[in-house]
Write an enzyme that holds these catalytic residues in place. Structure first.
Site: not given
Ligand code: UD1
Ligand code: MG
Length: 483
Positions: A13-14, A18, A78, A234, A357, A393
């Site tokens: 939940a934090g 940082r 929370q 963190n 492609k 195209y």
């Protein structure tokens, strides 16, 4: 067998301030899986009766990702009261009311902790009939962590957060990893007593330890075998530290499983990739997502494959590929760009400076040099000439090109789609194929070449070209026509 007396709470939940990111911390990828995915997988490996994940920051995004990773995880919300203690209260409230087993608390941002370490922690907690067992670690630099405070006889007394610690306490090097096992009943009781009266004005889960201890409950801290196991993520420095550590373990695992990797430090393999024995991965290669590499295939150097399938004995060099299937014995690169929907048949080839492609090449079909082939089907054994472009195209819609089997198309062609070139057909060099070509026909549409004699002498007198031409014509007569 499911451990009916075990629930695992994953804290997520934090805010992850940082990280300085638009992406919630626990969703940052590590080896192709979000941080929280590693934690959920480890939690599930213990086969607990319940997995509860606590969310708040970016609630919907995080909850959706958690459900996609583990459909059975319970999501607990929370409220606005901050702190790990409040998060655990929210999780306890989401468990079935009659659950009175053990609760293992883990953090969504500690991705390297393994199931064996957690199973040991639960086992020790139960054998010692403790009310709480904390996984600790001894670090050279403990800055930022909560410190384990032991009494004179070495028993766990309490945990003090960095922000609230005295100078003496800050000198302690044994830290709280943020991973604990609690008996659920005393945990509920003590959490109700925890206040937000501290430097962070948060409800600390860690305060439960001191309260349990004060009440005469057995509480213990068990140091992890290796400190990197409990390393939290963190910030982005810690993210790359964890990524390198995990990648080194993944690469080593594949080496031991029979894959040749000569330079582990430059090869990155997602946790989701699979490789067969006797595959080889050369330096500078990244294998991502659902990529699989079959036996005897050699991939790299300097290749990135995302969600690609590489067949037995294929060779893929200096290539960037996404969602492509490369057949057995096929050859790709150097310098190929395989975009989604590329399927290369067995023994096929996509060569140097070729982009593909949405294209299927049949068995043994080749596009060897300098080409763009999109929205195309090429039959088996066909060779596409160097420098061929499919004009797929028209500015509004995409159209398909179909080339039959065993065709030979010339260099520098344009296939203006939609167009079909039949089996065994040929096209001349420089052909712009606008009309279908029948099987076995030769298509040519290049205008006859016209040479204007003595043009240089008349139009560029006095140049080096004119001098060279004059010298040449002194001993040879120019051709009158060139086909
Ligand atoms: C926490 C511990 C600290 C320990 C460290 C280990 C507390 C009070 N401190 O500190 O002793 O050394 O972890 O990494 O528990 N979270 C919530 N809700 C919240 C706050 C946090 O769910 O209100 C979650 C976070 O998403 C994260 C985990 O709890 O997954 C830890 O939170 P974080 O803010 O990183 O705690 P630390 O300050 O690192
Ligand atoms: Mg943390």
């Amino acid at each position: 067998m499911t451990d009916s007396r075990l629930a695992i709470i994953v804290l997520a939940a934090g805010q992850g301030t940082r990280m300085k990111s638009q992406t919630p911390k626990v969703l940052h990828p590590l080896a192709g899986v979000p941080l929280i995915g590693h934690v959920l997988a480890t939690a599930r490996a213990l086969d607990p009766a319940h997995v509860v994940a606590v969310v708040r920051h970016e609630r919907d995004r995080v909850a959706e990702a958690i459900s996609a990773l583990d459909a059975h995880a319970i999501i607990a919300d929370q409220d606005e009261i901050p702190g790990t203690g409040r998060a655990v209260e929210a999780a306890l409230a989401a468990l079935p009311a009659d659950f009175d087993g053990d609760v293992l608390v883990v953090s969504g941002d500690v991705p390297l902790l393994d199931a064996a370490t957690l199973a040991d922690l639960v086992d020790r907690h139960r054998r010692h009939e403790a009310a709480a067992t904390v996984l600790s670690a001894v670090l050279d630099d403990a800055t930022g962590y909560g410190r384990i405070v032991r009494n004179d006889s070495g028993a766990l007394d309490r945990i003090v957060e960095q922000k609230d610690a005295s100078e003496l306490e800050r000198a302690l090097t044994e830290i709280n990893s943020g991973t604990y096992v609690f008996r659920s009943a005393p945990l509920r009781d003590k959490l109700a007593l925890v206040s937000t009266d501290n430097a962070a004005q948060e409800k600390y889960l860690t305060d439960v330890i001191g309260l349990l201890r004060g009440d005469g409950h057995a509480v213990e801290a068990l140091p992890a075998g290796q400190s990197w196991l409990v390393a939290g993520v963190n910030d982005r420095v810690q993210l790359s530290d964890a990524a390198q550590r995990l990648n080194a373990m993944i690469v080593r695992g594949w080496q031991l499983a029979g894959v040749t990797i000569s330079d582990p430090a430059s090869v990155w393999i997602d946790r989701t990739v699979t490789l067969d024995e006797d595959a080889e991965v050369l330096p500078g290669t990244q294998l991502k997502g659902a990529t699989s590499i079959a036996r005897g295939a050699v991939v790299g150097p300097d290749t990135t494959l995302v969600d690609c399938e590489v067949g037995e004995g294929a060779r893929v060099s200096r290539t960037d590929g996404t969602l492509a299937v490369i057949g057995a014995g096929a050859s790709v690169g150097p310098f190929a760009y395989l975009r989604p929907g590329t399927v290369i048949g067995d023994k096929g080839k996509v060569g140097t400076f070729v982009e593909t492609k949405n294209t299927t090449l049949g068995r043994g079909a080749k596009v060897p040099h300098l080409s763009y082939i999109g929205d195309t089907t090429v039959g088996e054994g066909t060779n596409i000439g160097a420098g061929t472009i499919t004009a797929n195209y028209d500015g509004v819609n995409k159209h398909r090109t179909e080339v039959g089997a065993h065709a030979r198309t010339g260099s520098h062609n344009v296939f203006v789609a939609p167009v079909r070139i039949g089996d065994g057909a040929y096209t001349g060099a420089g052909t712009v194929v606008r009309k279908d070509v029948a099987a076995g026909a030769l298509a040519v549409n290049v205008a006859p070449q016209r040479n204007v004699e003595r043009w240089v002498a008349a139009n560029r007198p006095g140049t080096a070209a004119a001098e060279a031409a004059a010298a040449a014509s002194a001993d040879t007569e120019p051709d009158t026509e060139t086909a």
